[in-house]
Write a protein that holds these residues in place. Sequence first.
Motif, PDB file in Angstrom:
ATOM      1  N   MET A   1       0.825  -1.204   0.000  1.00  0.00           N
ATOM      2  CA  MET A   1       0.000   0.000   0.000  1.00  0.00           C
ATOM      3  C   MET A   1       0.861   1.256   0.000  1.00  0.00           C
ATOM      4  SD  MET A   1      -2.913  -1.380  -0.093  1.00  0.00           S
ATOM      5  CE  MET A   1      -3.681  -2.964   0.276  1.00  0.00           C
ATOM      6  N   ALA A   2       1.903   1.225   0.810  1.00  0.00           N
ATOM      7  CA  ALA A   2       2.776   2.393   0.900  1.00  0.00           C
ATOM      8  C   ALA A   2       3.520   2.646  -0.402  1.00  0.00           C
ATOM      9  CB  ALA A   2       3.767   2.219   2.048  1.00  0.00           C
ATOM     10  N   GLY A   3       3.814   1.566  -1.133  1.00  0.00           N
ATOM     11  CA  GLY A   3       4.594   1.693  -2.366  1.00  0.00           C
ATOM     12  C   GLY A   3       3.773   1.938  -3.607  1.00  0.00           C
ATOM     13  N   THR A   4       2.451   1.988  -3.497  1.00  0.00           N
ATOM     14  CA  THR A   4       1.600   2.202  -4.672  1.00  0.00           C
ATOM     15  C   THR A   4       1.586   3.672  -5.051  1.00  0.00           C
ATOM     16  OG1 THR A   4       0.185   0.336  -4.068  1.00  0.00           O
ATOM     17  CG2 THR A   4      -0.709   1.938  -5.627  1.00  0.00           C
ATOM     18  N   ASN A   5       1.876   3.936  -6.310  1.00  0.00           N
ATOM     19  CA  ASN A   5       1.908   5.297  -6.820  1.00  0.00           C
ATOM     20  C   ASN A   5       0.479   5.816  -7.019  1.00  0.00           C
ATOM     21  OD1 ASN A   5       1.910   7.315  -9.249  1.00  0.00           O
ATOM     22  ND2 ASN A   5       4.034   7.299  -8.518  1.00  0.00           N
ATOM     23  N   GLU A   6       0.152   6.918  -6.360  1.00  0.00           N
ATOM     24  CA  GLU A   6      -1.207   7.445  -6.421  1.00  0.00           C
ATOM     25  C   GLU A   6      -1.585   7.914  -7.821  1.00  0.00           C
ATOM     26  OE1 GLU A   6      -3.653   7.514  -4.172  1.00  0.00           O
ATOM     27  OE2 GLU A   6      -2.365   6.327  -2.853  1.00  0.00           O
ATOM     28  N   ASN A   7      -0.645   8.536  -8.541  1.00  0.00           N
ATOM     29  CA  ASN A   7      -0.939   8.977  -9.908  1.00  0.00           C
ATOM     30  C   ASN A   7      -1.217   7.788 -10.811  1.00  0.00           C
ATOM     31  OD1 ASN A   7      -0.613  11.710  -9.273  1.00  0.00           O
ATOM     32  ND2 ASN A   7       1.600  11.640  -9.665  1.00  0.00           N
ATOM     33  N   LEU A   8      -0.417   6.722 -10.637  1.00  0.00           N
ATOM     34  CA  LEU A   8      -0.628   5.523 -11.440  1.00  0.00           C
ATOM     35  C   LEU A   8      -1.964   4.876 -11.090  1.00  0.00           C
ATOM     36  CD1 LEU A   8       0.569   3.539 -13.519  1.00  0.00           C
ATOM     37  CD2 LEU A   8       1.606   2.300 -11.609  1.00  0.00           C
ATOM     38  N   LYS A   9      -2.314   4.883  -9.809  1.00  0.00           N
ATOM     39  CA  LYS A   9      -3.580   4.288  -9.381  1.00  0.00           C
ATOM     40  C   LYS A   9      -4.764   5.015  -9.991  1.00  0.00           C
ATOM     41  CE  LYS A   9      -5.032   4.674  -5.078  1.00  0.00           C
ATOM     42  NZ  LYS A   9      -5.197   4.480  -3.616  1.00  0.00           N
ATOM     43  N   SER A  10      -4.655   6.345 -10.117  1.00  0.00           N
ATOM     44  CA  SER A  10      -5.755   7.108 -10.708  1.00  0.00           C
ATOM     45  C   SER A  10      -5.920   6.812 -12.192  1.00  0.00           C
ATOM     46  CB  SER A  10      -5.518   8.606 -10.498  1.00  0.00           C
ATOM     47  OG  SER A  10      -4.354   9.036 -11.195  1.00  0.00           O
TER      48      SER A  10
END
Length: 366
Positions: free
Chosen positions: A215-224
């Motif tokens: 969870m900590a390593g997930t890129n928020e921009n990529l997730k969007s």
Amino acid sequence: MLKDQLPWIVLGIVVVVLVVAGIVLSRVDVTSPVSLRRRVRPHRGHFRNGEVPPADLKQAAIVINPTKFTDQGPVRERIAATCRAVGWGEPLFYETTAEDPGRGQAMQAVKDGAKVVCSLGGDGTVRHVASGLVGTETPLGILPGGTGNLLARNLDLPVDAFDTAMTVALTGRNRRIDVGELVLGDTDRDGNPVGPSESHYFLVISGIGMDAAIMAGTNENLKSKVGWAAYMLSGVKSLVSPEFRTTIRLDTDPEFRRRARGVMIGNCGRLLGGLVLMPNARVDDNQLDVVIASPKGVVGWVPVATRVLTRQRKGHPTLDQRTCQEVRVRVDRPLPVQVDGDVVGEATEVNAIVRPGVLSVRVSAT
């Protein structure tokens, strides 16, 4: 003689009649006929064609995470239109903030008289709004607005049809579910806090170690942009995360020790992409499910993946599953901790307990 008195006799009779009539009329309100003074029951079709007697309409509260929308106008209008369509009043809207991601807004909505409080955001927004409703009779409505929508999936709620989800929130039935409570901080052997601690509710899964690192390593921009696939990319990077030593105690059973890469504590077990980590977990079974993942290297993940994909309920040495109502997990070094996908810090000890049936959630009526 009688003939001479006859006019006076007639006059006397007339006077007596007038006096009696005056007495009777003095006791009757001649300006208000009986038909007007008596309340007449209207015909059953009297209030048709829009002639509805005034009444207080129920209101729904919507707690919105504004970071999920570039323009809230259209979604607010869709919500209001659905409310009007089912005979509810205009909805109440509240926005989350960085300082208060939903709990305070939910509590205020209850004070304001909302009959249902809906979360509109990701799993974190659902969790925070729910935390403000725990222990109340006001139900939580879940509107899909994030990547995972995990609680909605576990409750078979619509995650791809917004208007349908809103209708369910307004017209569905209430279902009582359990909530997990996770406490970060050291305790003594009797479970009493030692030093500072912090408590978090979780509705789906909490964990320490590898899953929190994902969870900590997930890129928020990529997730969007790509959605839940962003978690998979982060997960690949964490396949060879270092092991840690852990000591675990379930309920009042004796402690046991393991080398592990992650310890997950679940209230329900369905994940993204149709994957089921905890096949036996139910949101209303009054217990928690604990999964201890301890694969050896990349190859060691093969049986783990097989078990998850096939939803096997039988245990496996590298993916051990237990059930309990309370669990304490100690690790040999500070590790990241997550609750429903939000990393809440690092800890060397976490304690979790199930809170049976403390949350009401609006689900489909059928």
